[in-house]
Design an enzyme around this catalytic site. Structure first.
Site, PDB file in Angstrom:
ATOM      1  N   ASP A  81     -28.184   8.201 -74.969  1.00 42.41           N
ATOM      2  CA  ASP A  81     -29.444   7.639 -74.486  1.00 42.41           C
ATOM      3  C   ASP A  81     -29.208   6.482 -73.526  1.00 42.41           C
ATOM      4  OD1 ASP A  81     -28.416   6.162 -76.684  1.00 42.41           O
ATOM      5  OD2 ASP A  81     -30.359   5.247 -77.061  1.00 42.41           O
ATOM      6  N   GLU A 143     -28.899   4.951 -79.725  1.00 43.35           N
ATOM      7  CA  GLU A 143     -28.125   3.709 -79.846  1.00 43.35           C
ATOM      8  C   GLU A 143     -28.899   2.523 -79.314  1.00 43.35           C
ATOM      9  OE1 GLU A 143     -25.391   0.490 -78.424  1.00 43.35           O
ATOM     10  OE2 GLU A 143     -26.758   1.749 -77.259  1.00 43.35           O
TER      11      GLU A 143
END
Length: 383
Positions: A81, A143
């Protein structure tokens, strides 16, 4: 013969697959497009791939790709991400990789989808059939928000590597220790009323003034009583990042919100910090019963403490030509470390580019990163 795309094409395709993480559903994006690319590429190299769905993640996935048999080995980890981007502040689309001035620009080039492309490039001409110990690639979800992907992976304990490297941008310097992160929201509920008669209300801004005074005492207590000189900022920090209260000058403020950020040192538990905040505000809470609430804005991140003198840290420092160091930001390292491995954070690009408009990776990092990844794999899986 492998038909994997070349390095620039891998970067381009990863950047063109939006995977923004956000706590707000309207800004959050799936990471499936990135996972599918990585799964296809690693499968072509002979890796066995799993893509488990991460609970409480809006149906996002992790990728676990493994090759080689036996125990131990190496884990190369990173996140799929990116953070949201600042609309209008980029010189080009964040999802279009652009080369100029010896840099590759794009959201995720540095932080950190590009790391997976460099791992693939390193593996193209390695003798994968000669591995004596396994190599695992882990690509995580979320994350940038909850770290739920790494937490789920650590809890599952599906592998037990000897060593792990998390490819965050560290300018190829091995990082063996970092701080944690706690974000809390404090709300004061008062009683609104006409400003001409203060006694008929309870001004939430005035109460928040008392709250901030107490938190400043806690901030001083943390800086004076906790220390780790390895850090450039050697004490736990507290930052007041957002405050809002009231709606008109002639109205008693009925509600005031404060958001604060605490960065604990290794050895400081997040639960203990939360309790400290409550204890420092306890007298004000008694003075104004039911008026003060404290909440966690989003899941915190634990601190991480490896060792500068363990064999893996010393070896990677030698291979990279850079001394091991510590940093003030947070990563997935404390969760990866739960697998029982010697863990480092090390990757190409500078952390100064992370979370910035016109994020880029300098082309000078590409070849050294590929060569370093090869050396680490050789020592952990072949030698």
């Amino acid at each position: 013969m492998s038909t994997l795309p070349d390095l620039k094409s891998c970067f381009t395709q990863l950047i063109a697959a939006p995977s923004v993480s956000a706590l707000e559903a309207e800004h959050d994006m799936s990471n499936h497009a990135v996972i599918n690319l990585l799964q296809n590429w690693f499968s072509e190299l002979g890796f066995e791939c799993e893509t488990p769905t991460v609970e409480d993640s809006r149906n996002k996935q992790n990728l676990i790709a493994r090759i080689g048999s036996g125990s131990g080995g190496l884990l190369l980890a990173g996140h799929t991400d990116t953070v949201p981007f600042d609309e209008g502040r980029w010189s080009q689309s964040p999802f279009e990789m652009v080369e100029k001035d010896n840099r590759w620009y794009g959201l995720g080039t540095c932080d950190m989808k590009g790391f997976f492309a460099l791992v693939l490039e390193a593996l193209k001409d390695m003798p994968l059939d000669q591995f004596k110990r396994p190599l695992t690639i882990f690509a995580s979800a979320d994350e940038e928000t909850t770290m739920s992907g790494a937490k789920a992976f650590a809890d599952s304990k599906v592998i037990a590597p000897d060593y792990a490297v998390i490819g965050e941008p560290t300018s190829l310097k091995p990082v063996y220790m970092h701080k944690g992160h706690l974000a809390q929201g404090i709300r004061v509920i008062g009683r609104s009323g006409h400003s001409s008669d203060p006694a008929r209300g309870l001004n939430a801004i005035e109460v928040m003034h008392k709250v901030i005074s107490q938190l400043m005492k806690l901030k001083q207590h943390l800086s004076e009583n906790y220390r780790e000189d390895a850090f450039t900022v050697p004490y736990p920090t507290m930052n007041f990042g957002h405050i809002h209260g009231g709606d008109a000058a002639n109205r008693i403020c009925g509600c005031c919100d404060l958001h604060l950020d605490i960065r604990p040192l290794p050895g400081m538990e997040l639960a203990d910090l939360e309790l400290m905040v409550l204890n420092y505000l306890s007298d004000i809470s008694k003075e104004y019963p039911g008026s003060i609430s404290v909440s966690t804005l989003y899941p915190g991140a634990e601190s991480f403490a490896g060792k500068a003198d363990n064999p893996w840290t010393k070896l990677v420092a030698e291979l990279s030509g850079n001394e091991a160091e510590v940093v003030n930001y947070s990563t997935e390292a404390p969760y990866i470390n739960k697998l029982g491995c010697q863990t480092l954070v090390l990757g190409p690009g500078s952390i100064n580019q992370a979370h910035q408009p016109d994020e880029f990776i300098g082309l000078e990092y590409l070849t050294p990163t590929v060569e370093l990844i090869k050396k680490m794999i050789f020592h952990a899986c072949i030698k």
